[in-house]
Scaffold this motif. Structure first.
Motif, PDB file in Angstrom:
ATOM      1  N   LEU A  96      32.084 -26.334 -65.477  1.00 48.27           N
ATOM      2  CA  LEU A  96      31.896 -27.204 -64.306  1.00 48.27           C
ATOM      3  C   LEU A  96      30.438 -27.643 -64.149  1.00 48.27           C
ATOM      4  O   LEU A  96      30.141 -28.532 -63.355  1.00 48.27           O
ATOM      5  CB  LEU A  96      32.383 -26.503 -63.030  1.00 48.27           C
ATOM      6  CG  LEU A  96      33.902 -26.276 -62.965  1.00 48.27           C
ATOM      7  CD1 LEU A  96      34.281 -25.472 -61.726  1.00 48.27           C
ATOM      8  CD2 LEU A  96      34.668 -27.598 -62.975  1.00 48.27           C
ATOM      9  N   TYR A  97      29.532 -27.029 -64.904  1.00 41.84           N
ATOM     10  CA  TYR A  97      28.113 -27.442 -64.882  1.00 41.84           C
ATOM     11  C   TYR A  97      27.720 -28.193 -66.165  1.00 41.84           C
ATOM     12  O   TYR A  97      26.548 -28.438 -66.391  1.00 41.84           O
ATOM     13  CB  TYR A  97      27.193 -26.229 -64.762  1.00 41.84           C
ATOM     14  CG  TYR A  97      27.399 -25.360 -63.540  1.00 41.84           C
ATOM     15  CD1 TYR A  97      27.430 -25.918 -62.267  1.00 41.84           C
ATOM     16  CD2 TYR A  97      27.530 -23.989 -63.665  1.00 41.84           C
ATOM     17  CE1 TYR A  97      27.595 -25.116 -61.148  1.00 41.84           C
ATOM     18  CE2 TYR A  97      27.690 -23.175 -62.546  1.00 41.84           C
ATOM     19  CZ  TYR A  97      27.728 -23.746 -61.290  1.00 41.84           C
ATOM     20  OH  TYR A  97      27.882 -22.949 -60.187  1.00 41.84           O
ATOM     21  N   LEU A 100      24.936 -30.949 -66.527  1.00 38.97           N
ATOM     22  CA  LEU A 100      24.274 -31.051 -65.222  1.00 38.97           C
ATOM     23  C   LEU A 100      22.766 -31.154 -65.397  1.00 38.97           C
ATOM     24  O   LEU A 100      22.085 -31.867 -64.650  1.00 38.97           O
ATOM     25  CB  LEU A 100      24.615 -29.801 -64.395  1.00 38.97           C
ATOM     26  CG  LEU A 100      23.971 -29.680 -63.021  1.00 38.97           C
ATOM     27  CD1 LEU A 100      24.454 -30.792 -62.102  1.00 38.97           C
ATOM     28  CD2 LEU A 100      24.300 -28.314 -62.407  1.00 38.97           C
ATOM     29  N   TRP A 451      35.323 -30.420 -57.858  1.00 36.90           N
ATOM     30  CA  TRP A 451      34.260 -29.417 -57.817  1.00 36.90           C
ATOM     31  C   TRP A 451      32.924 -30.014 -58.226  1.00 36.90           C
ATOM     32  O   TRP A 451      31.871 -29.628 -57.708  1.00 36.90           O
ATOM     33  CB  TRP A 451      34.620 -28.220 -58.712  1.00 36.90           C
ATOM     34  CG  TRP A 451      35.446 -27.221 -57.963  1.00 36.90           C
ATOM     35  CD1 TRP A 451      36.788 -27.011 -58.076  1.00 36.90           C
ATOM     36  CD2 TRP A 451      34.983 -26.340 -56.939  1.00 36.90           C
ATOM     37  NE1 TRP A 451      37.190 -26.045 -57.195  1.00 36.90           N
ATOM     38  CE2 TRP A 451      36.100 -25.607 -56.487  1.00 36.90           C
ATOM     39  CE3 TRP A 451      33.739 -26.088 -56.355  1.00 36.90           C
ATOM     40  CZ2 TRP A 451      36.014 -24.648 -55.478  1.00 36.90           C
ATOM     41  CZ3 TRP A 451      33.639 -25.139 -55.359  1.00 36.90           C
ATOM     42  CH2 TRP A 451      34.771 -24.427 -54.918  1.00 36.90           C
ATOM     43  N   ALA A 452      32.963 -30.953 -59.162  1.00 35.39           N
ATOM     44  CA  ALA A 452      31.718 -31.580 -59.611  1.00 35.39           C
ATOM     45  C   ALA A 452      31.014 -32.281 -58.460  1.00 35.39           C
ATOM     46  O   ALA A 452      29.779 -32.283 -58.382  1.00 35.39           O
ATOM     47  CB  ALA A 452      32.009 -32.562 -60.750  1.00 35.39           C
ATOM     48  N   VAL A 455      29.095 -29.636 -56.746  1.00 36.98           N
ATOM     49  CA  VAL A 455      27.950 -29.204 -57.558  1.00 36.98           C
ATOM     50  C   VAL A 455      26.830 -30.229 -57.448  1.00 36.98           C
ATOM     51  O   VAL A 455      25.664 -29.879 -57.240  1.00 36.98           O
ATOM     52  CB  VAL A 455      28.368 -29.037 -59.039  1.00 36.98           C
ATOM     53  CG1 VAL A 455      27.143 -28.816 -59.926  1.00 36.98           C
ATOM     54  CG2 VAL A 455      29.352 -27.879 -59.185  1.00 36.98           C
ATOM     55  N   ARG A 456      27.178 -31.487 -57.554  1.00 39.53           N
ATOM     56  CA  ARG A 456      26.212 -32.581 -57.444  1.00 39.53           C
ATOM     57  C   ARG A 456      25.456 -32.484 -56.111  1.00 39.53           C
ATOM     58  O   ARG A 456      24.237 -32.562 -56.069  1.00 39.53           O
ATOM     59  CB  ARG A 456      26.972 -33.918 -57.510  1.00 39.53           C
ATOM     60  CG  ARG A 456      26.405 -34.903 -58.490  1.00 39.53           C
ATOM     61  CD  ARG A 456      27.301 -36.143 -58.547  1.00 39.53           C
ATOM     62  NE  ARG A 456      28.056 -36.213 -59.781  1.00 39.53           N
ATOM     63  CZ  ARG A 456      29.374 -36.195 -59.885  1.00 39.53           C
ATOM     64  NH1 ARG A 456      30.140 -36.127 -58.813  1.00 39.53           N
ATOM     65  NH2 ARG A 456      29.951 -36.279 -61.063  1.00 39.53           N
TER      66      ARG A 456
END
Lengths: 463, 463
Positions: A96-97, A100, A451-452, A455-456
């Motif tokens: 999920l990262y 990033l 989820w992203a 996270v962002r």
């Protein structure tokens, strides 16, 4: 007349049941069978018979046809049939990262991006969503067993089991407060509960994962190791990944990370040490003597400029060496075919010797080598009768795979995870002809994207 | 009433023709447009308008919709739209030798496998079959322009043109007898005829390709260079690939390969030098001063353990640097996405600096950088109005590409050639949604396999 014929057919059926082929759950038929057994046997026009969770036969297609009849058959004509890949080091939910933050040094990347993002997003729900995405990617790219180090490892275990993958899953022990534990003692308690819950699972091997020496003091490292010894489960740790780690060891009075861990009584069978970049010949001799397994992660080591692990040194010393992708945040995917390719290419140029780490050696690292590093080589890592049926079928008909002189060369130098057609773990088909059967792909991707967004937002706030 | 209505509609049509959108051949609509222009502009929700052979508009989807109406439209929602990749060094027909011999040193590999195999199999038919296979692979993996060095280059040109690819194709000049020329003089004559035949072709740029300094003496190198100067066509050469080549230069009285070539008056604009591994800062300064382009081939250099090119040095010196795959016999594929990834990862670990060769830099090397190295940056290498329409559309929805924080990161670190959905060269769609339109894939693969049987026989006889 009809009655006579029926009687006759019945008689034949009885004879056939006594002397004919044995019925088994699945036959993978007529492929290029790359066994990765002790002789590295490759059977062109070979078949693999599976019954329940185990491999019951590996031989020429003719021989298997005479012995076994599959209730289900997978035609592998023109394709490679081989053991599933063993990824000896990852952090599944970190998919999920992925992407990033790139092109940064390990400590900058960890301290300014990954740790803050984790502080704001890691939760049981996050970990489950990430594990589903990672499992999808692993099934799609032919990984059948993976070793993991992360938080809320019991949630990772649930999703790993639901996806049908085999996992050696280590609950992280780390000195500072993290999402699932305020103190190392909390983490150890959580690890113990996790071990108890999964001790006898057919797919999940619970483990204890003290993060690294630079994130744990000596007593915590020892307590983590003691816990895994008490329950006879693996210990997973990052070891000698960067040169800075050697400094930490030296500040604690040892010349190297390996000697420091050894001075704590940490090293022994059941320990899987990831990276192992900054090790001397003496260190490798210690690792061999203690029966420690090592996970080589070429892509992560390159991307973070951590250094080049002495793969040839490990092999010469007889250390049980496997391959890993590391987490997708530093790779940026979980493709073990790429890990193989990178392991071969990097060692050649690093050692100025194009014969270093041949295609065959790279393939061994990703299969039986990884199994050995995890202490699971009697169960998995090769196609042999009596082992668990962790098998993949790999397409070999792309333009970039044409022509084919040597399947081993092609598996390492031109094949990608996407070429995997079918993935089987413990006798269960998880993906068939690119269709993943244990996960709802669209739902998994949708959840990951949601989820992203979080996270962002977390990273934007931080910087 | 009807007549009035018709007159009214006609009036509107006239107005529309005057002030409404201009009709163009193709619009690629609503993608993530990665322009690779001077500002590295990325347009999320952008479109590219193409008319005939050229790009006529690159802007937001709204702006393009107002200005242009495509007779054909390609929906690129969720996908990346970017310039086609420029492969600055390969030997296309060598795809027929891919995986024939691996894990060997360059000279062993060349002298004991490749040269003997070539002696027995290279022919116009072989070269055509190989070029078709290479073209198929390049179209499928998003390469739109490639620089080639091989034999029977006019046959390569025919097939390249038929496949619709752009090629800078160099006829090989080599000191020893080869399939298409008994002497360097024969080769030069053949090169001249080839140049004359293709001098004004819209897709093919003919070139002269003296193989290397270790396979040509000084006078032959000079004659080859003179020929390309006379016709104002590029000169392609292998330069400073291995350390052994420096020895050759020293035996001829120069400290390095670069200074040796410079002493011959060889270096100048229009020269594209492949590899450039064993060069000093002084050498790079000479290459910059002479306007020489350099092709970096990380995978081949790693696989053959040739060495690590000083990419950061080239960039710091301002040398026009592109990326290449090298021939598939030493890579083993023609995937430029992998070349980008390898270029980034290798420089990071080699220079102990994870910020070295960022994803953005790697992407520049594979597009505008390659165009610059070939002296074609005014025609190709970025999405800009007035440039030729060499465009690819790249899928971004695989599990391993999910989630996406940064398309540039994903293009370099998790994308493969197989993710390319659509390939356009000079405004013509060569592949659409993975279906190659200019080649019969099944026939190409079948023909390649038939040639592989002959290659196998040739090598078996030799060893």
């Amino acid at each position: 007349m009809l009655a006579t014929f029926a009687a006759l057919t019945g008689a034949i059926a009885v004879v056939s049941a006594q002397t004919g082929p044995r019925q088994v759950s699945l036959v993978i038929a007529n492929g290029i069978v790359v066994t990765m057994n002790g002789n590295s046997r490759v059977i062109t026009g070979g078949s693999v018979a599976i019954d329940g969770t185990d491999i019951v036969g590996v031989d020429t297609a003719d021989a298997i046809r005479q012995q076994f009849r599959g209730r289900d058959t997978i035609d592998a004509a023109g394709q490679v049939v081989m053991p599933g890949l063993v990824n000896t080091h990852t952090h599944a939910p970190m998919v999920l990262y992925r992407g990033l933050a790139d092109d940064l040094a390990l400590m900058d990347w960890l301290n300014n991006y990954i740790f803050p993002a984790e502080a704001k997003t890691v939760s049981p729900e996050f970990v489950r969503a990430g594990t589903k995405l990672a499992a999808l990617e692993m099934i799609e790219s032919g990984t059948t067993t993976y070793a993991d180090m992360y938080y809320f490892e019991e949630e990772i275990a649930k999703e790993t089991k639901a996806a049908g993958l085999r996992g050696v899953l280590g609950e992280t022990i780390i000195q500072f407060p993290v999402a699932d534990a305020k103190t190392p003692a909390d983490a150890l308690a959580r690890a113990e509960a996790f071990i108890k819950a999964y001790k006898d699972d057919p797919l999940i091997t619970p483990a204890v994962a003290p993060h690294a020496i630079y994130t744990n003091d000596g007593p915590t490292l020892q307590a983590a190791r003691e816990l895994s010894k008490r329950y006879n489960v693996p210990t997973l740790i990052h070891m000698a990944e960067t040169q800075a780690e050697t400094k930490t060891a030296q500040e604690r009075g040892s010349p190297s990370v390996v000697t420091y861990l050894d001075s704590l009584g940490f090293l022994g069978p059941g320990v899987l040490a990831a990276h192992g970049v900054w090790v001397s010949e003496a260190d490798m001799a210690i690792l061999k003597a203690r029966g420690v397994g090592v996970s080589h992660n070429p892509e992560s080591n390159m991307k973070l400029a951590s250094g080049i692990a002495p793969v040839r040194g490990y092999l010469a010393a007889g250390v049980a060496l496997g391959l890993g992708t590391d987490g997708a945040a530093s790779n940026n995917d979980l493709d073990m075919f790429e890990a193989m390719r990178m392991a071969a290419l990097l060692q050649k140029v690093a050692s100025n010797d194009p014969t270093a780490v041949s295609a065959k050696t790279a393939l061994q690292l990703a299969t039986i080598g990884g199994a050995r590093a995890l202490g699971m080589d009697r169960q998995i890592g090769s196609l042999e009768r009596g082992k668990h049926a962790d098998v993949i079928v790999v397409g070999m008909s792309a333009a970039r795979q044409t022509p084919m002189y040597d399947p081993i060369s092609h598996l390492v130098y031109v094949t990608r995870g996407d070429d995997v057609r079918t993935t089987i773990v413990n006798g269960k088909v998880l993906m068939r002809n690119r269709k993943v059967l244990t996960l709802d792909e669209a739902a998994v991707l949708k959840e990951a994207k949601a989820w992203a967004d979080k996270v962002r937002a977390a990273v934007t706030t931080n910087h």
